[in-house]
Design an enzyme around this catalytic site. Structure first.
Site, mmCIF file in Angstrom:
data_model
loop_
_atom_site.group_PDB
_atom_site.id
_atom_site.type_symbol
_atom_site.label_atom_id
_atom_site.label_comp_id
_atom_site.label_asym_id
_atom_site.label_seq_id
_atom_site.Cartn_x
_atom_site.Cartn_y
_atom_site.Cartn_z
ATOM 1 N N HIS A 1 0.874 -1.178 0.000
ATOM 2 C CA HIS A 1 0.000 0.000 0.000
ATOM 3 C C HIS A 1 0.908 1.224 0.000
ATOM 4 O O HIS A 1 1.640 1.448 0.962
ATOM 5 C CB HIS A 1 -0.915 -0.009 1.224
ATOM 6 C CG HIS A 1 -1.845 -1.186 1.248
ATOM 7 N ND1 HIS A 1 -3.102 -1.144 0.673
ATOM 8 C CD2 HIS A 1 -1.696 -2.447 1.726
ATOM 9 C CE1 HIS A 1 -3.688 -2.330 0.821
ATOM 10 N NE2 HIS A 1 -2.852 -3.145 1.455
ATOM 11 N N ASP B 1 2.239 -6.985 2.439
ATOM 12 C CA ASP B 1 1.061 -6.177 2.804
ATOM 13 C C ASP B 1 1.502 -4.911 3.550
ATOM 14 O O ASP B 1 0.865 -4.476 4.513
ATOM 15 C CB ASP B 1 0.064 -6.991 3.639
ATOM 16 C CG ASP B 1 -1.317 -6.321 3.721
ATOM 17 O OD1 ASP B 1 -1.533 -5.302 3.024
ATOM 18 O OD2 ASP B 1 -2.166 -6.809 4.490
ATOM 19 N N HIS C 1 0.994 3.698 8.339
ATOM 20 C CA HIS C 1 0.015 4.531 9.040
ATOM 21 C C HIS C 1 0.770 5.608 9.811
ATOM 22 O O HIS C 1 1.890 5.380 10.271
ATOM 23 C CB HIS C 1 -0.829 3.700 10.013
ATOM 24 C CG HIS C 1 -1.874 2.877 9.330
ATOM 25 N ND1 HIS C 1 -2.994 3.427 8.734
ATOM 26 C CD2 HIS C 1 -1.976 1.544 9.145
ATOM 27 C CE1 HIS C 1 -3.724 2.461 8.218
ATOM 28 N NE2 HIS C 1 -3.135 1.301 8.440
HETATM 29 ZN ZN LIG Z 1 -6.300 -7.088 2.843
HETATM 30 ZN ZN LIG Z 2 -3.468 -5.115 1.873
#
Ligand SMILES: [Zn+2]
Ligand SMILES: [Zn+2]
Length: 459
Positions: free
Chosen positions: A77, A320, A324
């Site tokens: 991300h 992943d 944040h």
């Molecule tokens: Zn996910």
């Molecule tokens: Zn993810």
């Protein structure tokens, strides 16, 4: 469908890595070699100490170091567009390079969501200016990831979308998934699925089990994940489609994936370093750096994931990587957002926790860290003559404390912060260009009167 990878223009590498232990599990390469890179391509691989340093503009003494094919992370991300305060294409891909990754695929749950060709194109253009390693972008399955209406999958695929995902959320409506699989027949894009039944997950904040009970926290049961994998595997089988199961976390899910594969469903899956190395026991600290979705599960689950990685039921490792802001992560555990960073620590955490104790072998770890592009149709990087240079140079003896020198990522929500790990990436060559040099390594090179070029370094 052709996946478009974008990276900023960089000078093609010209360097000789002398006498490093080259390990490429696919080609069987596993011994000391000289690796010569010319114009960004691996020009020659020869027995250690036999190539002439005059062949390249820079020589790197690789004695005692390991050279692996570059890692590929199919699930990151990058928070762009929308939350560039947490990560952007430059910082996220620099973090990737620092972790030995030569290619990453970014999820589309940004603000706005990557659900139309204009957003996709603008990201590809930005990556063409900012990205330190080649990056591909997935597009959403449904508009706004709202689950109601499919995106223009055919157009998005023709623009080079890496695949389709509503990651962060499941495709709740089974009919919608079925329709997306029908469009897949036209455009070929892989569907990457975040498997979670919202009714079963409810307001859960961690794995449902003895630890959640003793902490008095609402749990997310394993069946929230496994039942949706079962459903989606059956839909994929019915439609003859291809699906990729994101971040498998539970033993029941491993069984569901194994069953689907045995039935001949075209299904692949991935697992994260944190699910392979940590459990819900770590949540007892109530540190939100152990809060992610799917949650850390029990020891039985962790062992099932390791076994599945070994057997091939799970195809590849994905971080992943989910940055944040510090303010958001410092909220009380129940309110803090889910997600942890992972690009800079993936290799060291897995090498320390799984390879050093003898749980898995180093070749297997390298194979699974380089396999992430496979489900999306991207061939694995290889250390071989006449291919674009994609490799990393790693010191397996170097120990370091995670976070001690900061992070390349703009966020610092690492679940390994403060841990001592072993195995340090010193150099990453991605798409034929030097994408990262560890700072102390650059200094060592300079002291050795070898030319050290400009490059990254830890902040
Ligand atoms: Zn996910
Ligand atoms: Zn993810």
């Amino acid at each position: 469908m052709r996946v478009r990878l974008s990276a900023r223009a960089a000078a093609p590498a010209s360097l000789l890595v002398r006498s490093a232990h080259a390990l490429d599990p696919r080609s069987g390469l596993d011994a000391g070699h000289d690796v010569l890179v010319r114009d960004g391509d691996i020009a020659e691989i020869a027995p250690a100490g036999t190539l002439d340093p005059a062949e390249a503009s820079e020589t790197i003494e690789g004695e005692g170091l390991h050279l692996f094919p570059g890692f590929v992370d199919p699930h990151v991300h990058l928070r762009t567009p929308g939350r560039e305060d947490e990560e952007d294409l430059e910082s996220g891909t620099r973090a990737a390079a620092a972790g030995g990754f030569c290619c990453v695929l970014a999820m589309p749950n940004t603000d706005p969501v990557v659900d139309n060709a204009a957003v996709l194109r603008s990201l590809q253009q930005r990556a063409g200016v900012e990205a330190a390693v080649p990056v591909g972008f997935l597009a959403a399955i449904t508009k706004g990831q709202a689950g109601a209406e499919l995106t223009e999958m055919v157009e998005l695929a023709s623009e080079g979308a890496a695949g389709f995902s509503d990651d962060g959320l499941p495709v709740r409506n089974a009919r919608r998934l079925q329709q997306a699989l029908q469009y897949q027949r036209l455009c070929g894009g892989l569907l990457a699925l975040h498997e979670e039944d919202p009714a079963l997950s409810g307001q859960g904040v961690m794995h449902e089990g003895a630890v959640s009970a003793s902490l008095g926290l609402t749990g997310i049961p394993s069946i929230s994940e496994s039942t949706l994998i079962e459903r989606d595997a059956q839909i994929a089988r019915y439609e003859g489609g291809r699906v990729h199961i994101l971040h498998v976390s539970a033993a029941e899910s491993v069984e569901a994936v194994a069953r689907a594969k045995a039935e001949g469903v075209e299904l692949t899956s991935e697992v994260t370093p944190h699910h392979l190395t940590l459990t819900d026991e770590d949540v007892r600290s109530l540190d939100a750096r152990f809060k992610m979705n799917p949650p850390l599960r029990g020891e039985r689950d962790r062992q099932a994931l390791v076994d599945a990685l070994r057997s091939g039921v799970i195809d590849c490792i994905a971080t992943d990587h989910a940055p944040h802001s510090r303010e958001e992560k410092e909220a009380p555990f129940e309110q803090a957002p889910m997600g942890v960073t992972g690009l800079e620590t993936a290799f060291a955490a897995l090498y320390t926790e799984l390879v050093l104790p003898g749980v898995i072998g180093l070749p297997l770890l390298v194979e699974r860290l380089t396999a992430g592009g496979g489900p999306y149709g991207l061939g694995p990087p290889t250390v071989a003559p006449n291919v674009r240079a994609n490799f990393c140079l790693v010191d397996l003896d170097s120990t370091w404390t995670v976070g001690e020198a900061g992070y390349e990522s703009r966020s610092e929500n690492s679940c390994y912060a403060g841990r001592q790990v072993q195995g340090r990436v010193l150099l990453t060559v991605a798409g034929g260009a030097v994408a990262y040099r560890e700072r102390a390594f650059s200094i060592r090179l300079a002291r050795g009167s070898l030319q050290a070029g400009p490059g990254g370094g830890r902040r």
